[in-house]
Design a protein around this motif. Structure first.
Motif, PDB file in Angstrom:
ATOM      1  N   GLY A  34       2.641 -34.559 -30.586  1.00  0.00           N
ATOM      2  CA  GLY A  34       2.927 -34.558 -29.156  1.00  0.00           C
ATOM      3  C   GLY A  34       1.783 -34.956 -28.252  1.00  0.00           C
ATOM      4  N   ARG A  35       0.658 -35.344 -28.819  1.00  0.00           N
ATOM      5  CA  ARG A  35      -0.449 -35.821 -27.983  1.00  0.00           C
ATOM      6  C   ARG A  35      -0.093 -37.183 -27.387  1.00  0.00           C
ATOM      7  NH1 ARG A  35      -5.708 -35.159 -31.761  1.00  0.00           N
ATOM      8  NH2 ARG A  35      -6.797 -35.811 -29.834  1.00  0.00           N
ATOM      9  N   ILE A  36      -0.472 -37.399 -26.132  1.00  0.00           N
ATOM     10  CA  ILE A  36      -0.112 -38.634 -25.428  1.00  0.00           C
ATOM     11  C   ILE A  36      -1.367 -39.454 -25.143  1.00  0.00           C
ATOM     12  CG2 ILE A  36       0.986 -39.636 -23.393  1.00  0.00           C
ATOM     13  CD1 ILE A  36       2.597 -37.061 -23.109  1.00  0.00           C
ATOM     14  N   PHE A  37      -1.343 -40.711 -25.596  1.00  0.00           N
ATOM     15  CA  PHE A  37      -2.475 -41.614 -25.424  1.00  0.00           C
ATOM     16  C   PHE A  37      -2.059 -42.802 -24.554  1.00  0.00           C
ATOM     17  CE2 PHE A  37      -2.991 -39.323 -29.386  1.00  0.00           C
ATOM     18  CZ  PHE A  37      -4.289 -38.834 -29.269  1.00  0.00           C
ATOM     19  N   ILE A  38      -3.009 -43.269 -23.751  1.00  0.00           N
ATOM     20  CA  ILE A  38      -2.780 -44.333 -22.777  1.00  0.00           C
ATOM     21  C   ILE A  38      -3.912 -45.346 -22.896  1.00  0.00           C
ATOM     22  CG2 ILE A  38      -2.457 -44.871 -20.325  1.00  0.00           C
ATOM     23  CD1 ILE A  38      -0.333 -42.980 -21.303  1.00  0.00           C
ATOM     24  N   CYS A  39      -3.610 -46.617 -22.590  1.00  0.00           N
ATOM     25  CA  CYS A  39      -4.704 -47.599 -22.518  1.00  0.00           C
ATOM     26  C   CYS A  39      -4.634 -48.388 -21.216  1.00  0.00           C
ATOM     27  CB  CYS A  39      -4.707 -48.529 -23.725  1.00  0.00           C
ATOM     28  SG  CYS A  39      -3.240 -49.541 -23.906  1.00  0.00           S
ATOM     29  N   PHE A  40      -5.794 -48.858 -20.814  1.00  0.00           N
ATOM     30  CA  PHE A  40      -5.977 -49.570 -19.545  1.00  0.00           C
ATOM     31  C   PHE A  40      -6.767 -50.851 -19.818  1.00  0.00           C
ATOM     32  CE2 PHE A  40      -5.967 -45.021 -18.896  1.00  0.00           C
ATOM     33  CZ  PHE A  40      -5.085 -44.818 -17.842  1.00  0.00           C
ATOM     34  N   PRO A  41      -6.121 -51.997 -19.976  1.00  0.00           N
ATOM     35  CA  PRO A  41      -6.891 -53.230 -20.166  1.00  0.00           C
ATOM     36  C   PRO A  41      -7.650 -53.602 -18.897  1.00  0.00           C
ATOM     37  CG  PRO A  41      -4.575 -53.735 -19.849  1.00  0.00           C
ATOM     38  CD  PRO A  41      -4.665 -52.238 -19.939  1.00  0.00           C
ATOM     39  N   LYS A  42      -8.706 -54.359 -19.074  1.00  0.00           N
ATOM     40  CA  LYS A  42      -9.547 -54.727 -17.932  1.00  0.00           C
ATOM     41  C   LYS A  42      -9.047 -56.036 -17.326  1.00  0.00           C
ATOM     42  CE  LYS A  42     -13.460 -52.204 -19.850  1.00  0.00           C
ATOM     43  NZ  LYS A  42     -14.804 -52.265 -20.453  1.00  0.00           N
ATOM     44  N   TRP A  43      -8.130 -55.875 -16.377  1.00  0.00           N
ATOM     45  CA  TRP A  43      -7.512 -57.018 -15.704  1.00  0.00           C
ATOM     46  C   TRP A  43      -7.986 -57.161 -14.264  1.00  0.00           C
ATOM     47  CZ3 TRP A  43      -1.656 -56.335 -17.309  1.00  0.00           C
ATOM     48  CH2 TRP A  43      -1.520 -56.656 -18.661  1.00  0.00           C
ATOM     49  N   GLY A  44      -9.040 -56.455 -13.901  1.00  0.00           N
ATOM     50  CA  GLY A  44      -9.548 -56.547 -12.536  1.00  0.00           C
ATOM     51  C   GLY A  44      -9.666 -55.213 -11.836  1.00  0.00           C
ATOM     52  N   ASP A  45      -8.927 -54.200 -12.324  1.00  0.00           N
ATOM     53  CA  ASP A  45      -9.074 -52.856 -11.758  1.00  0.00           C
ATOM     54  C   ASP A  45     -10.404 -52.243 -12.205  1.00  0.00           C
ATOM     55  OD1 ASP A  45      -6.600 -53.074 -10.590  1.00  0.00           O
ATOM     56  OD2 ASP A  45      -5.547 -51.947 -12.150  1.00  0.00           O
ATOM     57  N   ASP A  46     -10.777 -51.166 -11.553  1.00  0.00           N
ATOM     58  CA  ASP A  46     -11.971 -50.419 -11.953  1.00  0.00           C
ATOM     59  C   ASP A  46     -11.600 -49.533 -13.138  1.00  0.00           C
ATOM     60  OD1 ASP A  46     -14.357 -49.065 -12.169  1.00  0.00           O
ATOM     61  OD2 ASP A  46     -13.998 -47.763 -10.423  1.00  0.00           O
ATOM     62  N   VAL A  47     -11.826 -50.047 -14.344  1.00  0.00           N
ATOM     63  CA  VAL A  47     -11.461 -49.329 -15.566  1.00  0.00           C
ATOM     64  C   VAL A  47     -12.682 -48.565 -16.071  1.00  0.00           C
ATOM     65  CG1 VAL A  47     -10.660 -49.562 -17.949  1.00  0.00           C
ATOM     66  CG2 VAL A  47      -9.681 -51.018 -16.156  1.00  0.00           C
ATOM     67  N   ARG A  48     -12.658 -47.251 -15.914  1.00  0.00           N
ATOM     68  CA  ARG A  48     -13.790 -46.420 -16.351  1.00  0.00           C
ATOM     69  C   ARG A  48     -13.735 -46.168 -17.853  1.00  0.00           C
ATOM     70  NH1 ARG A  48     -13.498 -41.279 -12.715  1.00  0.00           N
ATOM     71  NH2 ARG A  48     -11.269 -41.690 -12.981  1.00  0.00           N
ATOM     72  N   PHE A  49     -12.532 -46.110 -18.397  1.00  0.00           N
ATOM     73  CA  PHE A  49     -12.347 -46.012 -19.848  1.00  0.00           C
ATOM     74  C   PHE A  49     -11.034 -46.700 -20.184  1.00  0.00           C
ATOM     75  CE2 PHE A  49     -11.986 -41.900 -17.682  1.00  0.00           C
ATOM     76  CZ  PHE A  49     -10.612 -41.710 -17.674  1.00  0.00           C
ATOM     77  N   THR A  50     -11.055 -47.500 -21.245  1.00  0.00           N
ATOM     78  CA  THR A  50      -9.909 -48.342 -21.582  1.00  0.00           C
ATOM     79  C   THR A  50      -8.914 -47.634 -22.491  1.00  0.00           C
ATOM     80  OG1 THR A  50      -9.318 -50.579 -22.328  1.00  0.00           O
ATOM     81  CG2 THR A  50     -11.103 -49.485 -23.504  1.00  0.00           C
ATOM     82  N   VAL A  51      -9.317 -46.501 -23.101  1.00  0.00           N
ATOM     83  CA  VAL A  51      -8.406 -45.650 -23.875  1.00  0.00           C
ATOM     84  C   VAL A  51      -8.570 -44.213 -23.401  1.00  0.00           C
ATOM     85  CG1 VAL A  51      -7.725 -44.816 -26.162  1.00  0.00           C
ATOM     86  CG2 VAL A  51      -8.583 -47.155 -25.896  1.00  0.00           C
ATOM     87  N   ALA A  52      -7.441 -43.521 -23.215  1.00  0.00           N
ATOM     88  CA  ALA A  52      -7.488 -42.157 -22.721  1.00  0.00           C
ATOM     89  C   ALA A  52      -6.411 -41.304 -23.384  1.00  0.00           C
ATOM     90  CB  ALA A  52      -7.297 -42.123 -21.204  1.00  0.00           C
ATOM     91  N   GLU A  53      -6.612 -39.995 -23.319  1.00  0.00           N
ATOM     92  CA  GLU A  53      -5.598 -39.027 -23.708  1.00  0.00           C
ATOM     93  C   GLU A  53      -5.263 -38.193 -22.482  1.00  0.00           C
ATOM     94  OE1 GLU A  53      -4.743 -35.397 -26.919  1.00  0.00           O
ATOM     95  OE2 GLU A  53      -6.724 -36.326 -26.811  1.00  0.00           O
ATOM     96  N   ILE A  54      -3.975 -37.887 -22.314  1.00  0.00           N
ATOM     97  CA  ILE A  54      -3.572 -36.986 -21.236  1.00  0.00           C
ATOM     98  C   ILE A  54      -3.707 -35.552 -21.750  1.00  0.00           C
ATOM     99  CG2 ILE A  54      -1.726 -36.282 -19.682  1.00  0.00           C
ATOM    100  CD1 ILE A  54      -0.576 -39.095 -19.872  1.00  0.00           C
TER     101      ILE A  54
END
Length: 364
Positions: A34-54
């Motif tokens: 049940g752990r939830i993981f998210i990713c944020f590619p660097k497309w121009g936003d201020d991405v502090r970390f590209t992989v995260a867990e909620i």
């Protein structure tokens, strides 16, 4: 008194899981616990970390902040720009690093598939790619796994290039050997006759200098059947769904020129970004033109399970042990690149879910 005019019907019970007020997310995966993981590619936003867990409603860099701080002297052990995260159901989170911020040419040696142990939260394996696999035009997009074949299993990755050949990249997880299949074929390429229309407007590249060009992206969504025997896939700019036998993909004695004849066409399913399969073999696909989520049954019949104005570009899907279908909604079509440099996205972006009463497709 003016009469009330009929309006479009919306349906599907969507629940909000998380709101994102920072960078735009693309990927989501829910682990077997049940752990939830998210990713944020660097497309121009201020991405502090590209992989995260909620964790308790907050985003935490995963597996740690150090792994998310791109280190040019150690690009194999640090993330550059992650497009997809996949929890495989057996204790590993797989991280697909495009190494291509802002859709640039991939940083040499930086494109990789990374395994993270969910018990220790440590990187355990890194697969990098040769120059004939990750091309200068390659954009690694999504990945599916099957651990029932070979000694360590196989991974199947889509190349969704916008200016080069699309393909499905096959990776032998035992030795890291990888090769391109369906390279530049019609089934992995943008549909040249497709004209995407989102929120009533044609979606196309609109540059700050006033110039325009068609929006074209190759094979993107990918899903694997519950028995691991078939891959379903679709180009991003297309309404078509295709499948092919995984055994055929792995069989390099079949020439690339003949591989196209092994592709099965499933018809139109709407224009989709992500795809996923459940344990019964149903395929779930977004329809970003119509704010909808479709379900394609094994017999090819299709139904719409959600149609809601909040589904502003359904991106990645994940089916969790709680029998919910999770989906990232990120307003991708409102980015500045499509509107002469004006960013029309409205925060928050969202992670939604809908009960489907089905389990995720097994990988082992």
């Amino acid at each position: 008194m003016k009469p009330m005019l009929p309006i479009e019907e919306y349906f599907g019970k969507l629940e909000l899981v998380h709101s994102f007020y920072g960078a735009m997310p693309t990927g989501v995966s829910v682990s077997e616990t049940g752990r939830i993981f998210i990713c944020f590619p660097k497309w121009g936003d201020d991405v502090r970390f590209t992989v995260a867990e909620i964790v308790e409603g907050r985003l935490q860099p995963y597996p740690n902040l150090e792994s998310n701080l791109n280190n040019p002297s150690d690009i194999t052990m640090t993330f550059i720009s992650v497009q997809s995260v996949i929890a495989d159901g057996r204790g590993t989170l797989w991280v697909l690093d495009t190494a291509a911020p802002n859709f640039s040419e991939p940083i040499k040696g930086g494109a990789k598939l990374v395994a993270v142990d969910l018990k220790t939260n440590a990187i355990t394996k890194v697969y990098t790619f040769a120059e004939d696999v990750v091309l200068p035009t390659t954009y690694l997009n999504d990945v599916r796994f099957d651990f029932r074949v070979g000694k360590s299993g196989y991974a199947y990755i889509t190349d969704s290039s916008s200016n080069g050949p699309g393909a499905i990249i096959v990776v032998n997880l035992e030795n890291g050997n990888a090769f391109r299949r369906l390279n530049g074929e019609y089934s992995t390429s943008p549909d040249p006759y497709f004209l995407p229309k989102v929120e009533g407007e044609i979606l196309m590249n609109r540059n700050t200098d006033g110039s325009t060009s068609p929006f074209r992206m190759a094979s993107d969504g990918i899903a694997i059947s519950p028995d691991g025997k078939n891959i379903f896939f679709c180009p991003l700019t297309s309404r078509h769904l295709y499948s092919i036998s995984t055994e055929t993909l792995r069989d390099r004695t079949i020439p690339d020129s003949n591989l196209r004849y092994h592709v099965q066409y499933w018809g139109e399913k709407g224009a989709s970004d992500g795809l996923i399969t459940d344990a019964k073999g149903n395929v779930y696909a977004g329809d970003y033109e119509n704010d909808s989520i479709r379900k394609i049954l094994p017999n090819g019949m299709m139904e719409t399970i959600a149609h809601d104005p909040r589904i502003l570009w359904p991106d990645t899907f994940s089916i969790a042990p709680d029998q919910y279908l999770y989906v990232i909604v990120n307003q991708l079509h409102r980015q500045a690149r499509f509107h002469y440099g004006k960013d029309l996205r409205q925060k928050p972006y969202s992670l939604l879910r809908i009960k489907i009463d089905e389990l995720p497709a097994p990988t082992f």
